[in-house]
Motif scaffolding. Sequence first.
Motif, PDB file in Angstrom:
ATOM      1  N   ALA A 124      -3.783   8.079  -1.459  1.00  0.00           N
ATOM      2  CA  ALA A 124      -4.250   7.218  -1.553  1.00  0.00           C
ATOM      3  C   ALA A 124      -2.937   6.314  -2.755  1.00  0.00           C
ATOM      4  CB  ALA A 124      -4.450   7.761  -3.478  1.00  0.00           C
ATOM      5  N   ILE A 125      -1.904   7.210  -2.365  1.00  0.00           N
ATOM      6  CA  ILE A 125      -0.584   6.046  -2.375  1.00  0.00           C
ATOM      7  C   ILE A 125      -0.094   4.629  -1.991  1.00  0.00           C
ATOM      8  CG2 ILE A 125       2.262   6.175  -2.455  1.00  0.00           C
ATOM      9  CD1 ILE A 125       1.706   9.487  -3.642  1.00  0.00           C
ATOM     10  N   ARG A 126       0.325   3.612  -2.674  1.00  0.00           N
ATOM     11  CA  ARG A 126       0.677   2.735  -2.179  1.00  0.00           C
ATOM     12  C   ARG A 126       2.382   2.763  -2.198  1.00  0.00           C
ATOM     13  NH1 ARG A 126      -4.055  -0.910  -1.049  1.00  0.00           N
ATOM     14  NH2 ARG A 126      -2.518  -2.413  -1.432  1.00  0.00           N
ATOM     15  N   SER A 127       2.523   1.408  -1.195  1.00  0.00           N
ATOM     16  CA  SER A 127       4.477   2.131  -1.400  1.00  0.00           C
ATOM     17  C   SER A 127       4.708   0.614  -0.300  1.00  0.00           C
ATOM     18  CB  SER A 127       4.593   3.369  -1.079  1.00  0.00           C
ATOM     19  OG  SER A 127       6.016   3.680  -0.608  1.00  0.00           O
TER      20      SER A 127
ATOM     21  N   PRO B 191      12.026   9.360 -11.231  1.00  0.00           N
ATOM     22  CA  PRO B 191      13.242   9.958 -11.089  1.00  0.00           C
ATOM     23  C   PRO B 191      14.023   9.601  -9.480  1.00  0.00           C
ATOM     24  CG  PRO B 191      11.694  12.674 -11.421  1.00  0.00           C
ATOM     25  CD  PRO B 191      10.645  11.228 -10.858  1.00  0.00           C
ATOM     26  N   LEU B 192      13.179   9.049  -8.602  1.00  0.00           N
ATOM     27  CA  LEU B 192      14.108   9.082  -7.424  1.00  0.00           C
ATOM     28  C   LEU B 192      13.726   7.565  -7.637  1.00  0.00           C
ATOM     29  CD1 LEU B 192      11.863  10.470  -5.049  1.00  0.00           C
ATOM     30  CD2 LEU B 192      14.746  11.229  -5.424  1.00  0.00           C
ATOM     31  N   GLY B 193      14.025   6.922  -8.589  1.00  0.00           N
ATOM     32  CA  GLY B 193      13.975   5.205  -8.643  1.00  0.00           C
ATOM     33  C   GLY B 193      12.856   4.577  -7.772  1.00  0.00           C
ATOM     34  N   MET B 194      11.310   4.985  -7.274  1.00  0.00           N
ATOM     35  CA  MET B 194      11.156   4.217  -6.803  1.00  0.00           C
ATOM     36  C   MET B 194       9.579   3.726  -7.144  1.00  0.00           C
ATOM     37  SD  MET B 194      10.227   7.613  -3.420  1.00  0.00           S
ATOM     38  CE  MET B 194       9.206   6.894  -2.997  1.00  0.00           C
ATOM     39  N   GLU B 195      10.064   2.117  -7.885  1.00  0.00           N
ATOM     40  CA  GLU B 195       9.759   1.290  -8.832  1.00  0.00           C
ATOM     41  C   GLU B 195       8.226   0.857  -8.253  1.00  0.00           C
ATOM     42  OE1 GLU B 195      12.146  -0.978 -10.224  1.00  0.00           O
ATOM     43  OE2 GLU B 195      13.141   0.583 -11.675  1.00  0.00           O
ATOM     44  N   GLU B 196       8.166   0.848  -6.217  1.00  0.00           N
ATOM     45  CA  GLU B 196       7.371   0.196  -5.641  1.00  0.00           C
ATOM     46  C   GLU B 196       5.962   1.059  -5.289  1.00  0.00           C
ATOM     47  OE1 GLU B 196      10.466  -3.478  -4.275  1.00  0.00           O
ATOM     48  OE2 GLU B 196       9.874  -1.522  -3.172  1.00  0.00           O
ATOM     49  N   THR B 197       6.011   1.985  -5.939  1.00  0.00           N
ATOM     50  CA  THR B 197       4.990   3.474  -5.189  1.00  0.00           C
ATOM     51  C   THR B 197       4.606   3.765  -6.318  1.00  0.00           C
ATOM     52  OG1 THR B 197       6.928   4.164  -3.798  1.00  0.00           O
ATOM     53  CG2 THR B 197       5.395   5.720  -4.399  1.00  0.00           C
ATOM     54  N   PHE B 198       2.906   3.824  -6.104  1.00  0.00           N
ATOM     55  CA  PHE B 198       1.841   4.272  -7.407  1.00  0.00           C
ATOM     56  C   PHE B 198       0.975   4.350  -6.753  1.00  0.00           C
ATOM     57  CE2 PHE B 198       1.206  -0.122  -6.399  1.00  0.00           C
ATOM     58  CZ  PHE B 198      -0.046   0.007  -6.141  1.00  0.00           C
ATOM     59  N   VAL B 199       0.146   5.169  -7.970  1.00  0.00           N
ATOM     60  CA  VAL B 199      -1.383   5.875  -7.046  1.00  0.00           C
ATOM     61  C   VAL B 199      -2.099   4.663  -8.343  1.00  0.00           C
ATOM     62  CG1 VAL B 199      -2.337   7.413  -7.582  1.00  0.00           C
ATOM     63  CG2 VAL B 199      -0.576   7.919  -7.323  1.00  0.00           C
ATOM     64  N   PRO B 200      -3.191   4.549  -7.339  1.00  0.00           N
ATOM     65  CA  PRO B 200      -4.014   2.840  -8.240  1.00  0.00           C
ATOM     66  C   PRO B 200      -4.841   3.706  -8.290  1.00  0.00           C
ATOM     67  CG  PRO B 200      -4.501   3.291  -5.944  1.00  0.00           C
ATOM     68  CD  PRO B 200      -3.464   4.091  -5.634  1.00  0.00           C
ATOM     69  N   ASP B 201      -4.955   2.876 -10.277  1.00  0.00           N
ATOM     70  CA  ASP B 201      -6.153   3.344 -10.753  1.00  0.00           C
ATOM     71  C   ASP B 201      -8.406   2.589 -10.839  1.00  0.00           C
ATOM     72  OD1 ASP B 201      -4.120   5.350 -12.591  1.00  0.00           O
ATOM     73  OD2 ASP B 201      -4.586   3.408 -13.879  1.00  0.00           O
ATOM     74  N   SER B 202      -7.968   1.583  -9.818  1.00  0.00           N
ATOM     75  CA  SER B 202      -8.777   1.659  -9.138  1.00  0.00           C
ATOM     76  C   SER B 202      -8.570   0.424  -7.940  1.00  0.00           C
ATOM     77  CB  SER B 202      -9.649   0.009 -10.456  1.00  0.00           C
ATOM     78  OG  SER B 202      -8.759  -0.510 -10.630  1.00  0.00           O
ATOM     79  N   ALA B 203      -9.495  -0.083  -8.066  1.00  0.00           N
ATOM     80  CA  ALA B 203      -9.230  -1.554  -7.135  1.00  0.00           C
ATOM     81  C   ALA B 203      -9.067  -2.693  -6.775  1.00  0.00           C
ATOM     82  CB  ALA B 203     -11.046  -1.368  -5.786  1.00  0.00           C
ATOM     83  N   GLU B 204      -8.931  -3.451  -8.563  1.00  0.00           N
ATOM     84  CA  GLU B 204      -9.085  -4.330  -9.171  1.00  0.00           C
ATOM     85  C   GLU B 204      -7.457  -4.880  -8.525  1.00  0.00           C
ATOM     86  OE1 GLU B 204      -9.479  -6.726 -13.059  1.00  0.00           O
ATOM     87  OE2 GLU B 204      -9.994  -4.758 -13.096  1.00  0.00           O
ATOM     88  N   GLY B 205      -7.561  -6.086  -7.790  1.00  0.00           N
ATOM     89  CA  GLY B 205      -6.263  -6.569  -7.808  1.00  0.00           C
ATOM     90  C   GLY B 205      -4.918  -5.992  -6.179  1.00  0.00           C
ATOM     91  N   LEU B 206      -6.390  -5.341  -5.618  1.00  0.00           N
ATOM     92  CA  LEU B 206      -4.893  -4.578  -5.121  1.00  0.00           C
ATOM     93  C   LEU B 206      -4.690  -5.389  -3.207  1.00  0.00           C
ATOM     94  CD1 LEU B 206      -5.472  -0.687  -4.793  1.00  0.00           C
ATOM     95  CD2 LEU B 206      -3.563  -2.287  -6.402  1.00  0.00           C
ATOM     96  N   SER B 207      -4.298  -5.565  -2.600  1.00  0.00           N
ATOM     97  CA  SER B 207      -4.290  -6.230  -1.466  1.00  0.00           C
ATOM     98  C   SER B 207      -5.258  -5.600  -0.432  1.00  0.00           C
ATOM     99  CB  SER B 207      -3.059  -6.682  -0.293  1.00  0.00           C
ATOM    100  OG  SER B 207      -2.775  -4.698  -0.712  1.00  0.00           O
ATOM    101  N   HIS B 208      -5.776  -6.229   0.443  1.00  0.00           N
ATOM    102  CA  HIS B 208      -6.639  -4.942   1.428  1.00  0.00           C
ATOM    103  C   HIS B 208      -6.171  -5.291   3.372  1.00  0.00           C
ATOM    104  CE1 HIS B 208      -8.050  -8.706   3.758  1.00  0.00           C
ATOM    105  NE2 HIS B 208      -7.775  -9.523   2.722  1.00  0.00           N
TER     106      HIS B 208
END
Length: 386
Positions: A267-270, A228-245
């Motif tokens: 857990a949210i990344r943004s 609803p807010l258009g926050m396309e770069e914000t999410f709750v990851p399902d796994s650590a695969e492919g995530l930056s450290h």
Amino acid sequence: MTVTDDHRISAAAGRPPRRLGIALLAASLTAAVLAAITPWPRGFQGAPTGDPELMAELEDALGSRHWQHVAAARVDGDEVTFAGTGAHEHTEFEIGSITKTFTAALFAEAIDRGEVKADTRLGEVWPDLDGKVAEVTLESIAMQRSGLPSQEPTPSFRDGVMSVLSNYIHTDPYRGDAGDIVASLNDVEVGEPEPEYSNYGFAVLGQALAEAAGQDYTDLVRERITEPLGMEETFVPDSAEGLSHGYTASGLPAAPWTLGGSAPAGAIRSTTHDMSIWLRAVRDESAPGAEASHPRKAFDDSDRIGWAWFTTTDRSPNLTWHNGGTGGYRSFLGFDPKSEQGIIVLTDSANWVDAAADLVSAPATDRTESASETTTSATERTGARS
């Protein structure tokens, strides 16, 4: 020169020259190896981005520590100024416990939808619960005064060992899934209902809201807040695969945290781009569940608390805020609804960034502490909360 120093020099003088040379060589090699494998504080890394004035102010506020990538946004009304080093407004970070403000918004939204009430008890969400834990209300959790322990009880002895070990090998210590969070309530000890920061409590709150809605937490965040807010770069990851450290405070690599069933606690990344949307929407009360930010009761001598959100009582202007910290990331978001100013800082180093509050707010002038002492005290207080 001390007596001890004299003794050391005499002893060294009596050693055979060859053995002394070997000892000195070994010491030099050891020092060189330690210097090579241990990152030292080096200030800010990477090329600067965005507004140089904001970045200069931020560097002055945060000080010289081991910073890898830093991104910031200063909000003034509808105007947003971005800055960073080695990062920009679309660089992704773990926001840690700022996630709790999303969980609190979902709580307020669930009340508006009639899915729960503020005084809904855990025993109403999960009828199999009994005893003291069944009487814990959702609002008491949202206001950090539920009596639930600060951290999730470990599902097994092995998980407990691995959780402790994670502090040394810099991996995600949260091992239980959503089912484990719910199951742990059967054996948890509930303390007095007084202010005490609880990551476990917010894990329970998020899973209770998911249960009431018949959806998982990840979908609730996406469907009710970020889309609803258009926050396309914000999410709750399902796994650590492919995530930056991220990195520890000294610069060692730290694995990403997804927190499993404790995701509603942190857990949210943004990005600073999306967090500036979140800040303005909560500030203007156009965000779903924005009323969660309203202060309701005293938390400690320096803050009042709403649902997750803290509001300072010792700064000018007072800020509504939350911070966050995971194994390799730190974050801070604060704003003043009256002046419409705010600040966001995200970094992938485990060094606290709460001092960035000074860019839009200052310690109250009638306090006896100096400004620097006040900032340090605030960081120490909030550091335990994330």
